[in-house]
Scaffold this active site. Structure first.
Site, PDB file in Angstrom:
ATOM      1  N   GLU A  95      -2.330   4.945   2.571  1.00  0.00           N
ATOM      2  CA  GLU A  95      -1.977   3.606   2.804  1.00  0.00           C
ATOM      3  C   GLU A  95      -3.593   2.919   2.438  1.00  0.00           C
ATOM      4  O   GLU A  95      -3.667   2.486   1.283  1.00  0.00           O
ATOM      5  CB  GLU A  95      -1.319   2.802   3.563  1.00  0.00           C
ATOM      6  CG  GLU A  95      -0.309   3.152   3.716  1.00  0.00           C
ATOM      7  CD  GLU A  95       0.448   4.076   4.737  1.00  0.00           C
ATOM      8  OE1 GLU A  95      -1.201   5.134   4.986  1.00  0.00           O
ATOM      9  OE2 GLU A  95       1.429   4.209   4.361  1.00  0.00           O
ATOM     10  N   GLU A 138      -0.054  -9.256  -1.440  1.00  0.00           N
ATOM     11  CA  GLU A 138      -0.282  -8.679  -0.046  1.00  0.00           C
ATOM     12  C   GLU A 138      -2.042  -7.715  -0.520  1.00  0.00           C
ATOM     13  O   GLU A 138      -2.088  -6.124   0.338  1.00  0.00           O
ATOM     14  CB  GLU A 138       0.294  -7.650   0.818  1.00  0.00           C
ATOM     15  CG  GLU A 138      -0.360  -7.760   1.713  1.00  0.00           C
ATOM     16  CD  GLU A 138       0.512  -6.986   2.727  1.00  0.00           C
ATOM     17  OE1 GLU A 138       1.759  -7.330   3.908  1.00  0.00           O
ATOM     18  OE2 GLU A 138       0.965  -5.972   3.086  1.00  0.00           O
ATOM     19  N   ASP A 166       1.161  -0.955  -0.004  1.00  0.00           N
ATOM     20  CA  ASP A 166      -0.041   0.097   0.298  1.00  0.00           C
ATOM     21  C   ASP A 166       0.700   1.173  -0.247  1.00  0.00           C
ATOM     22  O   ASP A 166      -0.055   3.014   0.715  1.00  0.00           O
ATOM     23  CB  ASP A 166      -0.685  -0.045   1.183  1.00  0.00           C
ATOM     24  CG  ASP A 166      -0.178   0.078   2.755  1.00  0.00           C
ATOM     25  OD1 ASP A 166       0.793   0.116   2.462  1.00  0.00           O
ATOM     26  OD2 ASP A 166      -0.518  -0.596   3.769  1.00  0.00           O
ATOM     27  N   ARG A 193       2.347   8.738   8.590  1.00  0.00           N
ATOM     28  CA  ARG A 193       2.085   9.570   8.409  1.00  0.00           C
ATOM     29  C   ARG A 193       0.709  10.253   8.919  1.00  0.00           C
ATOM     30  O   ARG A 193       1.155  12.289  10.259  1.00  0.00           O
ATOM     31  CB  ARG A 193       1.817   9.828   6.593  1.00  0.00           C
ATOM     32  CG  ARG A 193       2.681  10.626   6.106  1.00  0.00           C
ATOM     33  CD  ARG A 193       2.704  10.714   4.652  1.00  0.00           C
ATOM     34  NE  ARG A 193       3.773  10.050   4.132  1.00  0.00           N
ATOM     35  CZ  ARG A 193       4.476  11.548   3.587  1.00  0.00           C
ATOM     36  NH1 ARG A 193       4.570  12.721   3.429  1.00  0.00           N
ATOM     37  NH2 ARG A 193       5.380  11.012   3.226  1.00  0.00           N
ATOM     38  N   HIS A 204       5.859   5.435  13.078  1.00  0.00           N
ATOM     39  CA  HIS A 204       6.115   6.485  11.609  1.00  0.00           C
ATOM     40  C   HIS A 204       4.649   6.846  11.088  1.00  0.00           C
ATOM     41  O   HIS A 204       5.385   7.569  10.430  1.00  0.00           O
ATOM     42  CB  HIS A 204       7.140   5.366  11.297  1.00  0.00           C
ATOM     43  CG  HIS A 204       6.506   4.451  10.244  1.00  0.00           C
ATOM     44  ND1 HIS A 204       5.789   4.799   9.638  1.00  0.00           N
ATOM     45  CD2 HIS A 204       6.678   3.167  11.133  1.00  0.00           C
ATOM     46  CE1 HIS A 204       5.062   3.391   8.752  1.00  0.00           C
ATOM     47  NE2 HIS A 204       5.856   2.473   9.925  1.00  0.00           N
ATOM     48  N   HIS A 239      12.996   5.436  13.079  1.00  0.00           N
ATOM     49  CA  HIS A 239      12.555   5.713  11.817  1.00  0.00           C
ATOM     50  C   HIS A 239      13.292   6.903  11.036  1.00  0.00           C
ATOM     51  O   HIS A 239      13.547   7.664  11.834  1.00  0.00           O
ATOM     52  CB  HIS A 239      10.754   5.642  11.106  1.00  0.00           C
ATOM     53  CG  HIS A 239       9.748   5.716  10.061  1.00  0.00           C
ATOM     54  ND1 HIS A 239      10.950   6.905   9.248  1.00  0.00           N
ATOM     55  CD2 HIS A 239       9.759   5.046   9.195  1.00  0.00           C
ATOM     56  CE1 HIS A 239      10.323   6.555   7.609  1.00  0.00           C
ATOM     57  NE2 HIS A 239       9.588   5.394   8.202  1.00  0.00           N
TER      58      HIS A 239
HETATM   59  C1  UD1 Z   1       6.747   4.850   4.038  1.00  0.00           C
HETATM   60  C2  UD1 Z   1       4.558   4.683   3.366  1.00  0.00           C
HETATM   61  C3  UD1 Z   1       4.905   4.297   4.334  1.00  0.00           C
HETATM   62  C4  UD1 Z   1       5.324   2.299   4.616  1.00  0.00           C
HETATM   63  C5  UD1 Z   1       6.281   3.549   5.577  1.00  0.00           C
HETATM   64  C6  UD1 Z   1       7.117   2.333   5.741  1.00  0.00           C
HETATM   65  C7  UD1 Z   1       3.898   6.445   1.986  1.00  0.00           C
HETATM   66  C8  UD1 Z   1       3.499   7.221   1.319  1.00  0.00           C
HETATM   67  N1  UD1 Z   1       4.557   5.501   3.254  1.00  0.00           N
HETATM   68  O1  UD1 Z   1       6.329   6.198   4.359  1.00  0.00           O
HETATM   69  O2  UD1 Z   1       3.757   3.345   3.242  1.00  0.00           O
HETATM   70  O3  UD1 Z   1       4.578   2.507   6.483  1.00  0.00           O
HETATM   71  O4  UD1 Z   1       7.579   3.834   4.620  1.00  0.00           O
HETATM   72  O5  UD1 Z   1       8.564   2.850   6.966  1.00  0.00           O
HETATM   73  O6  UD1 Z   1       3.711   5.192   0.721  1.00  0.00           O
HETATM   74  N2  UD1 Z   1      13.849   8.453   5.501  1.00  0.00           N
HETATM   75  C9  UD1 Z   1      15.443   8.839   5.317  1.00  0.00           C
HETATM   76  N3  UD1 Z   1      15.592   7.422   5.000  1.00  0.00           N
HETATM   77  C10 UD1 Z   1      14.704   6.673   4.773  1.00  0.00           C
HETATM   78  C11 UD1 Z   1      13.438   6.363   4.652  1.00  0.00           C
HETATM   79  C12 UD1 Z   1      12.734   7.652   5.129  1.00  0.00           C
HETATM   80  O7  UD1 Z   1      16.266   9.460   6.065  1.00  0.00           O
HETATM   81  O8  UD1 Z   1      15.821   4.858   4.224  1.00  0.00           O
HETATM   82  C13 UD1 Z   1      13.322  10.026   5.409  1.00  0.00           C
HETATM   83  C14 UD1 Z   1      13.584  10.875   4.242  1.00  0.00           C
HETATM   84  O9  UD1 Z   1      13.798  12.090   4.818  1.00  0.00           O
HETATM   85  C15 UD1 Z   1      11.779  10.909   4.074  1.00  0.00           C
HETATM   86  C16 UD1 Z   1      10.881  10.825   4.980  1.00  0.00           C
HETATM   87  O10 UD1 Z   1      11.688   9.758   5.665  1.00  0.00           O
HETATM   88  O11 UD1 Z   1      11.364  11.561   3.219  1.00  0.00           O
HETATM   89  C17 UD1 Z   1      10.119   9.762   4.354  1.00  0.00           C
HETATM   90  O12 UD1 Z   1       9.640   8.913   4.021  1.00  0.00           O
HETATM   91  P1  UD1 Z   1       8.404   7.951   3.084  1.00  0.00           P
HETATM   92  O13 UD1 Z   1       8.997   6.887   2.222  1.00  0.00           O
HETATM   93  O14 UD1 Z   1       7.996   9.428   2.202  1.00  0.00           O
HETATM   94  O15 UD1 Z   1       7.388   7.970   3.675  1.00  0.00           O
HETATM   95  P2  UD1 Z   1       7.235   7.543   5.387  1.00  0.00           P
HETATM   96  O16 UD1 Z   1       6.704   7.605   6.045  1.00  0.00           O
HETATM   97  O17 UD1 Z   1       8.314   6.359   5.199  1.00  0.00           O
HETATM   98  N1  UDP Z   2      11.567  -3.825  10.781  1.00  0.00           N
HETATM   99  C1  UDP Z   2      13.654  -3.452  10.733  1.00  0.00           C
HETATM  100  N2  UDP Z   2      13.855  -2.757  11.034  1.00  0.00           N
HETATM  101  C2  UDP Z   2      13.685  -1.502  11.981  1.00  0.00           C
HETATM  102  C3  UDP Z   2      11.955  -2.158  12.631  1.00  0.00           C
HETATM  103  C4  UDP Z   2      11.086  -2.767  11.835  1.00  0.00           C
HETATM  104  O1  UDP Z   2      13.803  -4.559   9.707  1.00  0.00           O
HETATM  105  O2  UDP Z   2      14.473  -1.253  12.935  1.00  0.00           O
HETATM  106  C5  UDP Z   2      10.750  -3.989   9.938  1.00  0.00           C
HETATM  107  C6  UDP Z   2       9.825  -4.931  11.189  1.00  0.00           C
HETATM  108  O3  UDP Z   2      10.210  -6.175  11.449  1.00  0.00           O
HETATM  109  C7  UDP Z   2       8.623  -4.922   9.386  1.00  0.00           C
HETATM  110  C8  UDP Z   2       9.212  -4.194   8.713  1.00  0.00           C
HETATM  111  O4  UDP Z   2       9.763  -3.133   9.089  1.00  0.00           O
HETATM  112  O5  UDP Z   2       8.848  -6.659   8.761  1.00  0.00           O
HETATM  113  C9  UDP Z   2       7.998  -2.683   9.428  1.00  0.00           C
HETATM  114  O6  UDP Z   2       8.487  -1.178   8.106  1.00  0.00           O
HETATM  115  P1  UDP Z   2       7.049  -0.006   9.214  1.00  0.00           P
HETATM  116  O7  UDP Z   2       7.172  -0.027   9.629  1.00  0.00           O
HETATM  117  O8  UDP Z   2       8.880   0.349   8.463  1.00  0.00           O
HETATM  118  O9  UDP Z   2       6.107   0.070   8.380  1.00  0.00           O
HETATM  119  P2  UDP Z   2       4.637  -0.268   7.903  1.00  0.00           P
HETATM  120  O10 UDP Z   2       5.204  -2.001   7.934  1.00  0.00           O
HETATM  121  O11 UDP Z   2       4.497  -0.076   8.953  1.00  0.00           O
HETATM  122  O12 UDP Z   2       4.353  -0.109   6.019  1.00  0.00           O
END
Ligand code: UD1
Ligand code: UDP
Length: 365
Positions: A132, A118, A96, A207, A205, A238
């Protein structure tokens, strides 16, 4: 030979798609191509390293504090020429995220079939989780194959009029991953630090929780830790800077809360296994914790994963400070309640979801 392209970009997608990549790589009937969007950077690369997966394409789209517009526009612009060059027989997306939605949209524009791994999770509230719930519904609108993790997700798809013959209940590939990561002789300095206390593992984490809801969540946890000397919290933060700023503000100065860098998936699964309970707003953790028998308080108002609630491992506690504080305190003090939640049940299949998906693709393509 059929050309299968898998596209993903965030940590949870990588954890759940890499087992499928490894399975497809073993099948000579397929040419398997991996394209990552790089929606996440460090958190994605951590997982690719763990599974030893090497993408052919990397769109490298991540920007600090990216908006949904940034992610959408950049994937759409960069993905078109890859689809034109590769012309895959099918593109597989996961779950999602914006990566999944935009990839599916691009495939739709080029009339390339989509397989949704999924598929069928629903809250039926388009703003929760945001964005999502929209993403997953939109992907399902244009998918050709639905790989539903459970019967409940299949029922959601059927009730929307999706054709039965396009839906396959496979279990969730996260169980495939989990079966390879948890080690009986696991050691880590942070786990050593937590020994002798009850370890609460925290992730947050979402949004829709950024801002006041996250402040309420973190304040509740801070209160519990301040008042309960035998509780220690580990929070692999995160990488979103907005989340980190809030964590620093709420948890700073409390030695029994360790804010650490994101763990790779092997470490994280073993931290889950070593924990007393888990507090989270994550999606994937709601699927892993029941299999490990760890009680989870889900800091959200809705869940698309009712299987864990029905199994008794998950409880939805919302984002109100007092409600979270009460729920955590109750779970820490009521042993019967704790025991009732802490039993291992796995509603997500037998750990062979990747194999089933590969078999289905072989039969259907
Ligand atoms: C995204 C997904 C969410 C998922 C989550 C898992 C969307 C809209 N959101 O949200 O569904 O649950 O990932 O974690 O698709 N950043 C870094 N390094 C990284 C990752 C993130 O610096 O490796 C920072 C960056 O500043 C980035 C911000 O996190 O701009 C947000 O990342 P983004 O993928 O837009 O949103 P998530 O909240 O991570
Ligand atoms: N996870 C990880 N390292 C971390 C935190 C979470 O590998 O420090 C794994 C966790 O086991 C799960 C996935 O990341 O499989 C969940 O990711 P996240 O919470 O970022 O996203 P969501 O599932 O909410 O989309």
């Amino acid at each position: 030979m059929k050309k299968v392209m898998l596209v993903f970009g965030t940590r949870p997608e990588a954890i759940k798609m890499c087992p499928l990549v490894l399975e497809l790589n073993q099948r000579p009937e397929f040419e398997t191509i991996v394209c990552v969007t790089g929606q996440h950077r460090q958190m994605l690369d951590q997982i690719l390293t763990c599974f030893d997966v090497h993408p052919k394409y990397d769109l490298c789209i991540m920007k600090e504090n990216q908006t949904l517009f940034d992610v959408t526009i950049n994937i759409l612009a960069k993905f078109k020429e890859i689809l034109e060059a590769e012309k895959p027989d099918i593109v597989l997306v996961h779950g999602d995220t914006s990566t999944a939605f935009v990839t599916a949209l691009a495939c739709f524009y080029m009339q390339i079939p989509i397989g949704h791994v999924e598929a069928g999770l629903r809250t039926h509230n388009i703003y929760s989780p945001y964005p999502e719930e929209f993403n997953r519904q939109a992907v399902d609108l244009i998918s050709r194959f639905y790989f539903a993790p459970t019967d409940m997700s299949m029922q959601n798809l059927l009730s929307e009029g999706k054709k039965r013959e396009h839906i396959f209940v496979t279990g969730n590939t996260v169980i495939d991953a989990l079966n390879t990561t948890v080690l009986s002789d696991y050691v880590h300095p942070e786990i050593k630090w937590s020994q002798g206390s009850r370890l609460v593992l925290l992730t947050a984490h979402r949004r829709e929780n950024l801002g006041e809801p996250m402040h309420e969540m973190f304040s509740a946890i801070r209160r519990v830790v301040d008042e309960t000397p035998d509780v220690k919290v580990i929070y692999p933060m995160h990488m979103n800077p907005v989340v980190r700023d809030m964590a620093m503000q709420c948890f700073g100065g409390q030695d029994r809360i360790h804010m650490i860098e994101p763990l790779d998936v092997i470490d994280f699964h073993n931290f889950m296994s070593a924990s007393h309970l888990i507090l989270t707003d994550s999606g994937g953790i709601q699927e892993e914790a029941p299999a490990l028998g760890k009680p989870v308080l889900v800091m959200r108002d809705t869940t698309e994963r009712p299987e864990g609630v029905i199994a008794g491992t998950l409880r939805l506690v919302g984002t109100n400070e007092q409600t979270i504080y009460d729920a955590v305190t109750e779970l820490l003090t009521d042993q019967d309640l704790y025991n009732a939640m802490a039993h291992a049940t796995n509603p997500y299949g037998d750990g062979k979801a990747s194999k089933y998906i590969a078999d289905i693709l072989l039969a259907e393509l």
